[in-house]
Design a protein around this motif. Structure first.
Motif, PDB file in Angstrom:
ATOM      1  N   GLU A  44       0.813  -1.214   0.000  1.00  0.00           N
ATOM      2  CA  GLU A  44       0.000   0.000   0.000  1.00  0.00           C
ATOM      3  C   GLU A  44       0.852   1.272   0.000  1.00  0.00           C
ATOM      4  O   GLU A  44       0.378   2.337  -0.392  1.00  0.00           O
ATOM      5  CB  GLU A  44      -0.920   0.016   1.226  1.00  0.00           C
ATOM      6  N   MET A  45       2.108   1.183   0.432  1.00  0.00           N
ATOM      7  CA  MET A  45       2.947   2.381   0.499  1.00  0.00           C
ATOM      8  C   MET A  45       3.181   2.995  -0.875  1.00  0.00           C
ATOM      9  O   MET A  45       3.536   4.162  -0.981  1.00  0.00           O
ATOM     10  CB  MET A  45       4.297   2.059   1.140  1.00  0.00           C
ATOM     11  N   TRP A  46       2.987   2.202  -1.933  1.00  0.00           N
ATOM     12  CA  TRP A  46       3.308   2.652  -3.287  1.00  0.00           C
ATOM     13  C   TRP A  46       2.121   3.270  -4.021  1.00  0.00           C
ATOM     14  O   TRP A  46       2.172   3.459  -5.239  1.00  0.00           O
ATOM     15  CB  TRP A  46       3.838   1.473  -4.101  1.00  0.00           C
ATOM     16  N   GLN A  47       1.057   3.603  -3.317  1.00  0.00           N
ATOM     17  CA  GLN A  47      -0.156   4.053  -4.000  1.00  0.00           C
ATOM     18  C   GLN A  47       0.085   5.254  -4.920  1.00  0.00           C
ATOM     19  O   GLN A  47      -0.414   5.291  -6.046  1.00  0.00           O
ATOM     20  CB  GLN A  47      -1.238   4.376  -2.974  1.00  0.00           C
ATOM     21  N   ALA A  48       0.839   6.242  -4.450  1.00  0.00           N
ATOM     22  CA  ALA A  48       1.079   7.438  -5.275  1.00  0.00           C
ATOM     23  C   ALA A  48       1.873   7.087  -6.528  1.00  0.00           C
ATOM     24  O   ALA A  48       1.605   7.613  -7.618  1.00  0.00           O
ATOM     25  CB  ALA A  48       1.807   8.507  -4.463  1.00  0.00           C
ATOM     26  N   GLN A  49       2.850   6.200  -6.372  1.00  0.00           N
ATOM     27  CA  GLN A  49       3.664   5.809  -7.527  1.00  0.00           C
ATOM     28  C   GLN A  49       2.890   4.913  -8.481  1.00  0.00           C
ATOM     29  O   GLN A  49       3.037   5.025  -9.707  1.00  0.00           O
ATOM     30  CB  GLN A  49       4.933   5.093  -7.039  1.00  0.00           C
ATOM     31  N   ILE A  50       2.038   4.045  -7.940  1.00  0.00           N
ATOM     32  CA  ILE A  50       1.210   3.193  -8.794  1.00  0.00           C
ATOM     33  C   ILE A  50       0.277   4.042  -9.643  1.00  0.00           C
ATOM     34  O   ILE A  50       0.139   3.813 -10.859  1.00  0.00           O
ATOM     35  CB  ILE A  50       0.416   2.187  -7.941  1.00  0.00           C
ATOM     36  N   GLN A  51      -0.372   5.027  -9.028  1.00  0.00           N
ATOM     37  CA  GLN A  51      -1.283   5.886  -9.791  1.00  0.00           C
ATOM     38  C   GLN A  51      -0.538   6.627 -10.895  1.00  0.00           C
ATOM     39  O   GLN A  51      -0.987   6.684 -12.049  1.00  0.00           O
ATOM     40  CB  GLN A  51      -1.961   6.885  -8.859  1.00  0.00           C
ATOM     41  N   PHE A  52       0.619   7.179 -10.544  1.00  0.00           N
ATOM     42  CA  PHE A  52       1.401   7.958 -11.514  1.00  0.00           C
ATOM     43  C   PHE A  52       1.873   7.090 -12.684  1.00  0.00           C
ATOM     44  O   PHE A  52       1.708   7.451 -13.853  1.00  0.00           O
ATOM     45  CB  PHE A  52       2.601   8.593 -10.811  1.00  0.00           C
ATOM     46  N   MET A  53       2.455   5.938 -12.375  1.00  0.00           N
ATOM     47  CA  MET A  53       2.993   5.106 -13.443  1.00  0.00           C
ATOM     48  C   MET A  53       1.887   4.443 -14.263  1.00  0.00           C
ATOM     49  O   MET A  53       2.040   4.244 -15.472  1.00  0.00           O
ATOM     50  CB  MET A  53       3.928   4.048 -12.850  1.00  0.00           C
ATOM     51  N   HIS A  54       0.769   4.127 -13.639  1.00  0.00           N
ATOM     52  CA  HIS A  54      -0.368   3.599 -14.397  1.00  0.00           C
ATOM     53  C   HIS A  54      -0.875   4.640 -15.385  1.00  0.00           C
ATOM     54  O   HIS A  54      -1.129   4.321 -16.553  1.00  0.00           O
ATOM     55  CB  HIS A  54      -1.490   3.182 -13.440  1.00  0.00           C
ATOM     56  N   ASP A  55      -1.014   5.883 -14.920  1.00  0.00           N
ATOM     57  CA  ASP A  55      -1.466   6.959 -15.802  1.00  0.00           C
ATOM     58  C   ASP A  55      -0.483   7.198 -16.943  1.00  0.00           C
ATOM     59  O   ASP A  55      -0.866   7.682 -18.007  1.00  0.00           O
ATOM     60  CB  ASP A  55      -1.668   8.252 -15.010  1.00  0.00           C
ATOM     61  N   ALA A  56       0.789   6.838 -16.716  1.00  0.00           N
ATOM     62  CA  ALA A  56       1.814   6.999 -17.752  1.00  0.00           C
ATOM     63  C   ALA A  56       1.865   5.807 -18.700  1.00  0.00           C
ATOM     64  O   ALA A  56       2.707   5.775 -19.613  1.00  0.00           O
ATOM     65  CB  ALA A  56       3.177   7.192 -17.101  1.00  0.00           C
ATOM     66  N   GLY A  57       0.975   4.834 -18.496  1.00  0.00           N
ATOM     67  CA  GLY A  57       0.885   3.724 -19.425  1.00  0.00           C
ATOM     68  C   GLY A  57       1.477   2.418 -18.952  1.00  0.00           C
ATOM     69  O   GLY A  57       1.550   1.450 -19.720  1.00  0.00           O
ATOM     70  N   TYR A  58       1.874   2.345 -17.683  1.00  0.00           N
ATOM     71  CA  TYR A  58       2.481   1.142 -17.142  1.00  0.00           C
ATOM     72  C   TYR A  58       1.460   0.254 -16.428  1.00  0.00           C
ATOM     73  O   TYR A  58       0.467   0.736 -15.900  1.00  0.00           O
ATOM     74  CB  TYR A  58       3.582   1.494 -16.136  1.00  0.00           C
ATOM     75  N   ARG A  59       1.755  -1.016 -16.385  1.00  0.00           N
ATOM     76  CA  ARG A  59       1.071  -1.939 -15.480  1.00  0.00           C
ATOM     77  C   ARG A  59       1.926  -2.042 -14.222  1.00  0.00           C
ATOM     78  O   ARG A  59       3.112  -2.371 -14.287  1.00  0.00           O
ATOM     79  CB  ARG A  59       0.916  -3.318 -16.110  1.00  0.00           C
ATOM     80  N   CYS A  60       1.349  -1.743 -13.089  1.00  0.00           N
ATOM     81  CA  CYS A  60       2.092  -1.685 -11.829  1.00  0.00           C
ATOM     82  C   CYS A  60       1.749  -2.882 -10.946  1.00  0.00           C
ATOM     83  O   CYS A  60       0.577  -3.139 -10.686  1.00  0.00           O
ATOM     84  CB  CYS A  60       1.775  -0.397 -11.083  1.00  0.00           C
ATOM     85  N   LEU A  61       2.774  -3.580 -10.486  1.00  0.00           N
ATOM     86  CA  LEU A  61       2.619  -4.697  -9.571  1.00  0.00           C
ATOM     87  C   LEU A  61       3.330  -4.369  -8.268  1.00  0.00           C
ATOM     88  O   LEU A  61       4.459  -3.876  -8.279  1.00  0.00           O
ATOM     89  CB  LEU A  61       3.221  -5.970 -10.164  1.00  0.00           C
ATOM     90  N   ALA A  62       2.677  -4.647  -7.147  1.00  0.00           N
ATOM     91  CA  ALA A  62       3.280  -4.389  -5.839  1.00  0.00           C
ATOM     92  C   ALA A  62       2.911  -5.538  -4.910  1.00  0.00           C
ATOM     93  O   ALA A  62       1.804  -5.572  -4.367  1.00  0.00           O
ATOM     94  CB  ALA A  62       2.808  -3.059  -5.271  1.00  0.00           C
ATOM     95  N   PRO A  63       3.802  -6.491  -4.716  1.00  0.00           N
ATOM     96  CA  PRO A  63       3.501  -7.614  -3.817  1.00  0.00           C
ATOM     97  C   PRO A  63       3.675  -7.248  -2.352  1.00  0.00           C
ATOM     98  O   PRO A  63       4.496  -6.408  -1.992  1.00  0.00           O
ATOM     99  CB  PRO A  63       4.530  -8.671  -4.238  1.00  0.00           C
TER     100      PRO A  63
END
Length: 279
Positions: A44-63
């Motif tokens: 959950e700590m990566w929420q800001a980075q997940i949103q940003f990179m997803h919006d930039a076209g990435y698929r974000c995985l955080a185990p």
């Protein structure tokens, strides 16, 4: 970030059910970035980075590392060895049909990211390591780092450490890691049965592996990020990581404390853009 984004999912490896966040389940067209958390955090700590990179076209995985967050608590100390944990990330990529990913790690997650990149260079495109440098650089960083990392020896004291960490004295987790920006959430989570012990076991199972073993050199483009106000880590252990990187190396020094992704999400997002997207 909405309640259903990113999607929480799970997979089975080593006979254990492991949880992960996925910003674009089933999307095989997006490039992938893998986020690895440290102690005492979760995916959950990566929420800001997940949103940003997803919006930039990435698929974000955080185990969620084994025993942390929503992942199953494993029964044996050996289950928490860092070399074993990186194989969980490889297994996740395999099960999702992902050949290669960009990798980001913070704290113990950075150590795991270094090891993943060293042992499986064919699975990593680029690496970002925050706060913690290459394990060999950390091991050779001298007395100053050993004093800054005094708590690591404390964490290995088994039930005594767990009892004190959940208390309210000078050795409580709230005091030791009091600079964490989400300490109430941390305490609520690690106070659940078995969760603090599970989170601490990466220290107890991995110190010899991470610090005394020889690991392959890192060959991919690597960005190290260190914050001047980090009371747990000295600058040299990140700066000297260059000695174990054969690929392109860049070091960024920023003002602030240890919890860089949580304290400075816009800065981190800008660095991810430069290192991954604009490269």
């Amino acid at each position: 970030m909405s309640a259903d984004f990113p999607i929480r999912n799970s997979f089975t490896n080593r006979g254990l059910t492991l949880s992960y966040l996925d910003s674009a389940p089933g999307d095989t067209e997006r490039p992938v970035v893998l986020f690895l958390h440290g102690f005492p955090d979760t995916a959950e700590m990566w929420q800001a980075q997940i949103q940003f990179m997803h919006d930039a076209g990435y698929r974000c995985l955080a185990p969620d590392t084994i025993g942390c967050g929503h992942s199953q608590i494993a029964p044996k100390l050996a289950d928490y060895n860092a070399r074993t944990i990186i194989e969980d990330s490889v297994a996740l990529m395999d099960q999702l049909g992902i050949t290669k990913a960009d990798v980001v790690g913070h704290d113990w997650g950075a150590a795991l990211a270094w090891l993943l990149t060293a042992w499986h260079p064919e699975r990593v495109r680029r690496l970002v390591a925050m706060s913690v440098g290459h394990p060999s650089a950390y091991a050779k960083s001298g007395l100053e780092q050993k004093l800054a990392g005094w708590y690591i020896a404390f964490f290995t004291l088994g039930a005594l450490a767990e009892r004190l960490l959940l208390g309210s004295g000078r050795f409580s987790l709230r005091r030791v890691f009091g600079s964490h920006p989400e300490m109430d959430e941390v305490m609520s989570r690690v106070s659940q049965p078995g969760r603090l012990r599970a989170a601490l076991r990466i220290y107890r199972a991995s110190l010899v592996t991470a610090l005394l073993k020889t690991h392959p050199r890192v060959t991919v483009p690597t960005l190290g990020i260190y914050s001047r106000g980090d009371v747990f880590l000295v600058e040299s252990q990140m700066r000297n990581s260059e000695k174990w990187v054969d690929g392109p190396w860049r070091l960024e020094i920023v003002n602030g404390g240890h919890w860089i992704p949580l304290e400075q999400p816009d800065y981190v997002n800008a660095q991810l853009k430069e290192h991954f997207i604009d490269a």
